[in-house]
Structures are given as structure tokens and as C-alpha cells.
Motif scaffolding. Structure first.
Motif, PDB file in Angstrom:
ATOM      1  N   ILE A 107      -9.777   3.275  22.702  1.00  0.00           N
ATOM      2  CA  ILE A 107      -9.055   4.364  22.030  1.00  0.00           C
ATOM      3  C   ILE A 107      -8.019   5.161  23.188  1.00  0.00           C
ATOM      4  CG2 ILE A 107      -8.801   6.496  20.739  1.00  0.00           C
ATOM      5  CD1 ILE A 107     -10.065   4.115  19.163  1.00  0.00           C
ATOM      6  N   SER A 108      -7.004   4.902  23.004  1.00  0.00           N
ATOM      7  CA  SER A 108      -5.891   5.481  24.209  1.00  0.00           C
ATOM      8  C   SER A 108      -5.322   6.752  23.453  1.00  0.00           C
ATOM      9  CB  SER A 108      -5.083   4.658  24.700  1.00  0.00           C
ATOM     10  OG  SER A 108      -3.929   4.088  23.855  1.00  0.00           O
ATOM     11  N   ALA A 142      -5.610   9.867  22.778  1.00  0.00           N
ATOM     12  CA  ALA A 142      -6.119  10.463  21.468  1.00  0.00           C
ATOM     13  C   ALA A 142      -6.130  12.091  21.644  1.00  0.00           C
ATOM     14  CB  ALA A 142      -7.611  10.185  21.085  1.00  0.00           C
ATOM     15  N   ARG A 198     -10.267  13.145  18.861  1.00  0.00           N
ATOM     16  CA  ARG A 198     -11.459  12.692  19.624  1.00  0.00           C
ATOM     17  C   ARG A 198     -12.651  13.380  19.212  1.00  0.00           C
ATOM     18  NH1 ARG A 198     -10.674  11.487  25.958  1.00  0.00           N
ATOM     19  NH2 ARG A 198     -12.548  10.608  25.961  1.00  0.00           N
ATOM     20  N   ASP A 244     -18.216   7.614  19.648  1.00  0.00           N
ATOM     21  CA  ASP A 244     -18.157   7.630  21.058  1.00  0.00           C
ATOM     22  C   ASP A 244     -19.147   6.672  21.647  1.00  0.00           C
ATOM     23  OD1 ASP A 244     -16.527   9.515  20.973  1.00  0.00           O
ATOM     24  OD2 ASP A 244     -17.695  11.352  21.957  1.00  0.00           O
ATOM     25  N   TYR A 249     -12.607   5.125  25.927  1.00  0.00           N
ATOM     26  CA  TYR A 249     -11.045   6.224  25.834  1.00  0.00           C
ATOM     27  C   TYR A 249     -10.603   5.938  27.076  1.00  0.00           C
ATOM     28  CZ  TYR A 249     -13.500   8.504  21.883  1.00  0.00           C
ATOM     29  OH  TYR A 249     -13.909   8.811  20.636  1.00  0.00           O
ATOM     30  N   THR A 250      -9.161   6.037  26.821  1.00  0.00           N
ATOM     31  CA  THR A 250      -8.134   6.299  28.135  1.00  0.00           C
ATOM     32  C   THR A 250      -7.117   7.034  27.803  1.00  0.00           C
ATOM     33  OG1 THR A 250      -6.907   4.748  29.609  1.00  0.00           O
ATOM     34  CG2 THR A 250      -7.094   3.789  27.346  1.00  0.00           C
ATOM     35  N   ASN A 251      -6.597   7.622  28.768  1.00  0.00           N
ATOM     36  CA  ASN A 251      -5.470   8.537  28.420  1.00  0.00           C
ATOM     37  C   ASN A 251      -3.991   7.971  29.184  1.00  0.00           C
ATOM     38  OD1 ASN A 251      -6.371  10.291  26.374  1.00  0.00           O
ATOM     39  ND2 ASN A 251      -7.411  11.389  28.389  1.00  0.00           N
TER      40      ASN A 251
END
Length: 159
Positions: free
Chosen positions: A133-134, A136, A141, A150, A155-157
Motif C-alpha cells: 500500500i503506497s 495512504a 491507514r 497491517d 506500506y510505503t510513502n
């Protein structure tokens, strides 16, 4: 006409319009006419330079050609959860090495909307495709965390 010349034609037309507006600004005597010509000239130059910049900027190759990136937007809720599930499952059908779900443009996700992510994780796990998931936002989240996703999502941003 070759493809590069065809793509330069709109830029040339905008530059021609900017030149005509500048020339008209010199020839028109009322101050409001000069101002209007200056505004038209500036707008035409902006459009021409933006188009040229978009054409000239380098296109970066994907980090991983087998990486499937699905960009979602808006609200994920009961009305569109099934459609989103189908879209995500379709991305999995191409056997990617990673399934990245970009949620940068998702404003909100409802409890029923999270079902789409459960279905995708359930389909991706047996074939060994990690789901990432990027971008978010905190609400999205928190919704995914609240239902326990989770533990199976990364997750990545970064884009």
C-alpha cells in the motif's frame, strides 16, 4: 508528417499566438488593449512552454517491469468495493512480482470498502505476490489497521 513534427505543431501554434498577441499589444493604443494583449501573450507562452517541457522531460523506466501499480481515487465504499476488487484481481492476473496499490488520491475508506483489500490479499498470498500500500493518508491507514490488515500488507510513502 513524422510523429515528432506532429507533436511540435501545437507548440508552434501557441508560440505563433503569443507573437501575434505581442505584436497586437504594440499596435493597440488604449492601455487596456495593451494589457489584454500582454495577458494573452503570457498565457500562450505558458501553454507552449509547458507543452514543450512535458515533451522534453525524460521518461523514467519502471523500477520493476513486472510490478503492477493500481492507482485508486475517491472514496472506497459499499457502492464501488466490488468494482475495485475486480480491478485489483485483474492486476493480479498478469502475475506481477509485486502488487502496489497507490492510495494517494483516496479520501476515505469505509468498513465495507476494506473488503476489497481482504479479497486481494486472499488471492495474492497463495501465488506469492506481496501487496504494498503506497501513499495512504492517516484515515485510510487507520481503517486498514482497524481490521487487522497491517499484518499482511506493507506500506510505503514513495511514488
Amino acid at each position: 508528417m513524422t510523429a515528432p513534427r506532429r507533436s511540435l505543431l501545437p507548440i508552434a501554434a501557441w508560440l505563433l499566438l503569443a507573437g501575434a498577441a505581442a505584436l497586437a499589444g504594440v499596435r493597440i493604443s488604449p492601455a487596456w488593449g495593451k494589457l489584454l494583449s500582454l495577458i494573452v501573450c503570457a498565457g500562450a507562452l505558458r501553454i507552449a512552454f509547458r507543452a514543450a517541457w512535458l515533451m522534453a522531460r525524460p521518461v523514467h523506466a519502471a523500477r520493476d517491469p513486472q510490478r503492477a501499480v493500481v492507482r485508486l481515487r475517491g472514496e472506497i465504499n459499499t457502492e464501488n468495493a466490488e468494482r475495485i476488487t475486480q480491478r485489483l484481481l485483474a492486476a493480479l492476473s498478469d502475475s506481477p512480482t509485486v502488487l502496489e496499490i497507490d492510495l494517494a488520491a483516496v479520501s476515505r475508506i469505509t468498513h465495507r470498502g476494506t473488503q476489497a483489500f481482504f479479497d486481494v490479499v486472499r488471492a495474492a498470498k497463495p501465488i506469492g505476490v506481496p501487496v504494498v500500500i503506497s501513499n495512504a493518508n492517516p484515515q485510510v491507514r487507520a481503517a486498514l489497521h482497524g481490521i487487522g490488515l497491517d499484518h499482511v500488507l506493507r506500506y510505503t510513502n514513495s511514488d
